[in-house]
Design an enzyme around this catalytic site. Structure first.
Site, PDB file in Angstrom:
ATOM      1  N   SER A 142       0.833  -1.205   0.000  1.00 22.52           N
ATOM      2  CA  SER A 142       0.000   0.000   0.000  1.00 22.52           C
ATOM      3  C   SER A 142       0.859   1.243   0.000  1.00 22.52           C
ATOM      4  O   SER A 142       1.986   1.240   0.529  1.00 22.52           O
ATOM      5  CB  SER A 142      -0.864  -0.013   1.262  1.00 22.52           C
ATOM      6  OG  SER A 142      -1.471   1.240   1.471  1.00 22.52           O
ATOM      7  N   TYR A 194      -0.562  -0.309  10.073  1.00 24.90           N
ATOM      8  CA  TYR A 194      -0.874  -0.959   8.794  1.00 24.90           C
ATOM      9  C   TYR A 194       0.257  -0.711   7.787  1.00 24.90           C
ATOM     10  O   TYR A 194       0.774  -1.653   7.175  1.00 24.90           O
ATOM     11  CB  TYR A 194      -2.189  -0.375   8.265  1.00 24.90           C
ATOM     12  CG  TYR A 194      -2.571  -0.775   6.864  1.00 24.90           C
ATOM     13  CD1 TYR A 194      -3.099  -2.033   6.588  1.00 24.90           C
ATOM     14  CD2 TYR A 194      -2.454   0.139   5.808  1.00 24.90           C
ATOM     15  CE1 TYR A 194      -3.475  -2.380   5.303  1.00 24.90           C
ATOM     16  CE2 TYR A 194      -2.840  -0.210   4.515  1.00 24.90           C
ATOM     17  CZ  TYR A 194      -3.348  -1.468   4.267  1.00 24.90           C
ATOM     18  OH  TYR A 194      -3.719  -1.810   2.998  1.00 24.90           O
ATOM     19  N   LYS A 218       2.856  -3.444   6.166  1.00 29.15           N
ATOM     20  CA  LYS A 218       2.976  -3.602   4.710  1.00 29.15           C
ATOM     21  C   LYS A 218       4.440  -3.407   4.283  1.00 29.15           C
ATOM     22  O   LYS A 218       4.953  -4.167   3.450  1.00 29.15           O
ATOM     23  CB  LYS A 218       2.071  -2.611   3.982  1.00 29.15           C
ATOM     24  CG  LYS A 218       0.583  -2.930   4.100  1.00 29.15           C
ATOM     25  CD  LYS A 218       0.249  -4.258   3.417  1.00 29.15           C
ATOM     26  CE  LYS A 218      -1.232  -4.569   3.404  1.00 29.15           C
ATOM     27  NZ  LYS A 218      -1.527  -5.904   2.853  1.00 29.15           N
TER      28      LYS A 218
END
Lengths: 330, 330
Positions: free
Chosen positions: B128, B152, B156
């Site tokens: 992402s 997050y 990633k």
């Protein structure tokens, strides 16, 4: 303050332990200087008597991937951890699973122990310029992407990300330092691909030959043990809010070719000493070493007040002074 | 070919599954196009009947952190895994441990399963643009450091490093794609901080109001479902040696302000539709969204042959065509 050093029987670990015991003060989370009341030294072997004889020292020997031992080494009232333990570059390349267990899982386990500890303990994580690699710009910046070309570098880059995120969440107060290759290391060669960079200085100064497995034009990014220890303590003592959006910094160093290292040795100790370098290439080592960045722009470190070596000759002179009692085998 | 999609019941997962079943061919490790003979769909809930009714589909429902289930989903003769499953941004921010388990540990578990599988299976990992954050340059390059400001994004960025290293070691043939924020998503809002970017288009087009929790001047990096699916398949089909020293690429997208998104909606569907956006700031969401990079230089993606959307208006028109049967509630 209660402090733990992992990898404490290693060369930097011992020097750091000595430094903390001698200066006997670190900057605590509240910004005040406080004495070191307990220093736990964890490594696969016990630290030398010169350290363990100090009443403040608690020495633990064992496997850092043993979470029970790790929890014993980092009690709930720990104020600071210096996490130096690692499987080094060539070692982690040879044994992938061991590298992952020590360099990644144990780092995460320490972060989890500190997350559950009292307050927000400080953690200084020894990362490495091996976090960089691949198609790099000639000069690496703090904002250059980490595209490591070794498992060691990968595991260090992951550790940096974890330390930053655990710090952002307020679980720990972490700082990751990208160590240059440290020269001159005393003692024996280790499994680091960079170990020759110390051997080619250390052995000739003591009358022995040393193999240099990479060609003279290979350029390396180096720092001395003195500056590494100084900067590790400085990193600990900085206030949390000095770090900004990232808890990682590339430490100052100096860029020199392997031929330049040999030339500095000759200029400090004479041609007979420098002649003891045996230039025999090893493609396995050469590939790893040439994958590392040769030069950094460390303006972030400078802005944060980290200090810098003068250069290769002064580093060799400091080694002769600190480790050889001023004597060389000319 | 035997293929597994994780997160297969999600919006992109379903579209990718449909695409693989319809085109029925992927480029295998040997460079030849081969039919998809078995497609395993793994998610917390089963994929819809429209997919599971295909005789080639094997549907598994359960927790991706269950390693037994994961091993069942990825048998030893698996050729390719598309790993889309994740706890999204706001979700991983709210539940740190769940984010670590799903976004980090399950990714690593998949890499380990593939390492032990026959041959060198391909793995496409959905990363992402949230891997970036903090003090970024205005335009993010592929060689910009990942200094994520969410858990997050951290997880990633770690996944990218693992995929690259497992690929370098020859354990898997991995590729990590940094997805822009995907608009327009059909269905319901999810826990992603970016979910509003779809809601403010989707709901007004269907006669409902939608809250926009960030101010109009916030700039976002977007891509359409069509280009995401196309580029995910393209990433899979590229040869291993096309990737060079890193297995990660930032996918093409387009940069637009939230006000620009509203303006595009007005120009496609009229002022009454655009008037259904309720501009009510939410500081929690706004902080996360403004921490993401607003624009990328994706020349690496272009060189690798990835495709790019035309812009916001064409993306809205494609959504009306693909998801609303061409009808809007003017």
């Amino acid at each position: 303050m209660k402090v733990t050093i992992t990898g404490a029987s290693g060369f930097i670990g011992q020097k750091l332990a000595r430094r903390l015991l001698d200066s006997n003060a670190l900057v605590a989370s509240d910004g005040s200087r406080k004495p070191v009341t307990e220093l736990t030294l964890l490594d696969v072997v016990n630290a030398p008597d010169a350290l363990t004889s100090d009443a403040r020292v608690r020495s633990l020997a064992g496997d850092i991937t043993d979470e029970t031992l790790l929890a014993e080494a980092i009690p709930g009232d720990t104020d600071s951890v210096f996490h130096l333990a690692a499987i080094v570059s060539a070692g982690a390349e040879e044994d992938f699973d061991l590298g992952m267990a020590v360099n990644l899982d144990a780092t995460r386990a320490i972060l989890e122990i500190l997350r559950k500890a009292d307050g927000v303990p400080k953690m200084v994580f020894a990362s490495s310029c091996a976090a960089f690699g691949g198609d790099l710009p000639h000069i690496v910046e703090d904002m250059t992407a980490t595209t490591p070309q070794t498992s060691y570098g990968t595991q260090k880059a992951i550790g940096e990300l974890l330390v930053s995120d655990y710090s952002r969440k307020g679980f720990v107060d972490g700082r990751s330092l990208r160590f240059p290759t440290v020269v001159v290391r005393p003692g024996k060669p280790n499994k680091a691909a960079s170990t020759f960079a110390s051997s080619i200085i250390r052995e000739p100064l003591q009358g022995e030959t040393a193999v240099c497995p990479v060609a003279g034009d290979a350029r390396m990014w180096l720092a001395s043990p003195r500056s590494i220890v100084e900067n590790t303590v400085h990193a600990h003592n900085l206030a949390a809010d000095a770090w900004g959006a990232s808890r990682t910094v590339s430490l100052p160093g100096f860029s020199v070719t392997v031929a330049g290292m040999a030339k500095a040795l000759e200029s400090v100790a004479g041609p007979a000493v420098a002649g003891r370098i045996d230039w025999t290439p090893d493609p396995f080592i050469e590939k790893i070493v040439r994958g590392w960045p040769p030069e950094f722009n460390t303006k972030r470190a400078a802005a944060l007040g980290f200090s810098q070596d003068e250069g290769m000759e002064s580093v060799i002179r400091a080694f002769i002074e600190d480790e050889l009692g001023g004597t060389i085998a000319a």
